[in-house]
Scaffold this active site. Structure first.
Site, mmCIF file in Angstrom:
data_model
loop_
_atom_site.group_PDB
_atom_site.id
_atom_site.type_symbol
_atom_site.label_atom_id
_atom_site.label_comp_id
_atom_site.label_asym_id
_atom_site.label_seq_id
_atom_site.Cartn_x
_atom_site.Cartn_y
_atom_site.Cartn_z
ATOM 1 C CG ASP A 9 -1.697 1.380 1.363
ATOM 2 O OD1 ASP A 9 -2.239 1.558 0.305
ATOM 3 O OD2 ASP A 9 -1.918 1.875 2.198
ATOM 4 C CB SER A 10 0.303 4.853 -0.442
ATOM 5 O OG SER A 10 -0.772 5.020 0.517
ATOM 6 C CE1 TYR A 41 1.774 5.218 -4.090
ATOM 7 C CE2 TYR A 41 0.564 3.389 -4.612
ATOM 8 C CZ TYR A 41 1.721 3.555 -4.307
ATOM 9 O OH TYR A 41 2.726 2.969 -4.292
ATOM 10 N N GLY A 42 -3.706 8.806 -3.592
ATOM 11 C CA GLY A 42 -5.100 9.180 -4.244
ATOM 12 C C GLY A 42 -4.883 10.524 -4.883
ATOM 13 C CB CYS A 72 -3.243 0.133 -2.468
ATOM 14 S SG CYS A 72 -3.328 1.823 -3.326
ATOM 15 C CG ASN A 73 -9.768 0.267 -2.194
ATOM 16 O OD1 ASN A 73 -10.711 -0.339 -2.502
ATOM 17 N ND2 ASN A 73 -9.399 0.487 -0.912
ATOM 18 C CB THR A 74 -5.295 4.526 -5.339
ATOM 19 O OG1 THR A 74 -6.051 5.143 -4.190
ATOM 20 C CG2 THR A 74 -5.013 5.343 -6.123
ATOM 21 C CD GLU A 151 -0.131 7.048 6.191
ATOM 22 O OE1 GLU A 151 1.014 6.907 6.952
ATOM 23 O OE2 GLU A 151 -0.215 5.935 5.842
ATOM 24 C CB CYS A 182 -9.400 4.453 0.790
ATOM 25 S SG CYS A 182 -7.872 5.076 1.308
ATOM 26 C CG HIS A 184 -4.917 4.875 4.376
ATOM 27 N ND1 HIS A 184 -4.384 4.585 3.316
ATOM 28 C CD2 HIS A 184 -3.799 5.371 5.292
ATOM 29 C CE1 HIS A 184 -3.043 4.686 3.500
ATOM 30 N NE2 HIS A 184 -2.696 5.198 4.373
HETATM 31 N N1 DGL Z 1 -4.727 3.111 0.953
HETATM 32 C C1 DGL Z 1 -4.796 3.373 -0.592
HETATM 33 C C2 DGL Z 1 -6.042 3.274 -0.932
HETATM 34 O O1 DGL Z 1 -6.878 2.171 -0.736
HETATM 35 C C3 DGL Z 1 -4.000 4.631 -1.066
HETATM 36 C C4 DGL Z 1 -4.390 6.092 -0.207
HETATM 37 C C5 DGL Z 1 -3.430 7.175 -0.562
HETATM 38 O O2 DGL Z 1 -2.139 7.074 -0.491
HETATM 39 O O3 DGL Z 1 -3.635 8.002 -1.185
HETATM 40 O O4 DGL Z 1 -6.412 3.818 -1.887
#
Ligand code: DGL
Length: 275
Positions: A9-10, A41-42, A72-74, A151, A182, A184
């Site tokens: 993940d990020s 990542y978003g 990570c969804n992104t 974070e 996401c 997170h």
């Molecule tokens: N946790 C990640 C997701 O599921 C990345 C979130 C991010 O870094 O913006 O999208």
């Protein structure tokens, strides 16, 4: 064949997926990569996410993992379809398993997806859900402040205010199900549930895609005959500061952890041991 599963993940979000894996299959060995240097990542483009994912996947291949779980969804939304074509290992993301399992639940009619800006713009959830269940309505809402809040920690009042604002359009649209799109966001599950129930007085089913992704990965490994078990060893790597990641992740994972810094641009060379 190695007994290790690669997860990435990020940042801290993928720990929610890791926790689910530990819950269901505590015997699996894991390598967790947090690409904190590129987080969030978003807010990134498809080209950037594909580039980062290529580097992480090739690092995990060099570490000889047996499969990859994209926590990570992104990355699942923007890059997984492309990466799948160039990787020979089993690789599972968060979106497809969720869309498939949702289609089995007949009482779901209107879904809200709370996700990063990049995931929402890709419409990956809407497209995947519609492919399995064309009649389900999907409304997506981005929540760009939540990842930085998780974070970096934020005051409870600020968090509750932001969550209330992000959830409002979904509640107004009368969704019956909310996908935490996401990885997170499940770290705020308690706050999200209580806003929906207490502030908005709504009983909305909350879906954490990690549950379906972990289930699908374990089923796929079994189906293809990869049955080696490990000892539950977890190794953490970050592209950012190892000390900082270790301090933050320890809180969420509730155990002391060892983190190594890696520079993926330099062929995954291991730089510093922390602890
Ligand atoms: N946790 C990640 C997701 O599921 C990345 C979130 C991010 O870094 O913006 O999208």
């Amino acid at each position: 064949m190695s007994s290790t599963i690669g997860i990435f993940d990020s940042g801290l979000g993928g720990l929610t997926v890791l926790k689910e894996l530990i819950k269901v299959a505590p015997y699996e060995d894991v390598i967790y990569v947090a690409d904190t240097i590129h987080m969030p990542y978003g807010n990134r483009s498809v080209q950037e996410i594909v580039g980062y994912m290529k580097q992480i996947v090739s690092f995990l291949e060099r570490m000889n993992v047996k499969a990859i779980l994209v926590a990570c969804n992104t990355s699942s939304a923007l890059a997984l379809n492309y990466i799948k074509n160039i990787v020979s290992l089993p690789i599972i993301g968060l979106i497809e398993p969720t869309a498939r399992r949702i289609s089995e639940e007949k009482r779901i009619k209107k879904i809200g997806v709370l996700a990063t800006r990049a995931t929402v713009s890709s419409l990956a959830y809407t497209l995947a859900i519609k492919r399995y269940s064309p009649d389900i309505q999907v409304i997506e809402k981005s929540a760009p402040l939540l990842v930085p809040f998780i974070e970096n920690r934020v005051k409870k009042e600020v968090l509750i205010k932001a969550l209330t604002i992000y959830l409002e359009p979904l509640v107004k649209a009368e969704i019956d199900t909310l996908i935490l799109g996401c990885s997170h966001y499940p770290l705020y599950l308690k706050e999200i549930s209580s806003i929906l129930l207490e502030k908005y007085n709504k009983e909305i089913k909350i879906v954490d895609p990690a549950i379906y992704a972990v289930e699908e990965l374990l089923t796929e490994l079994k189906d293809i005959g990869i049955t080696e078990r490990g000892t539950g060893e977890i190794r953490f790597f970050t592209t950012g500061d190892a000390y900082e990641f270790s301090e933050k992740a320890t809180v969420f994972i509730s155990r002391p952890i060892k983190v190594k810094h890696i520079n993926l641009r330099e062929e995954g060379e291991i730089k510093i041991w922390h602890r």
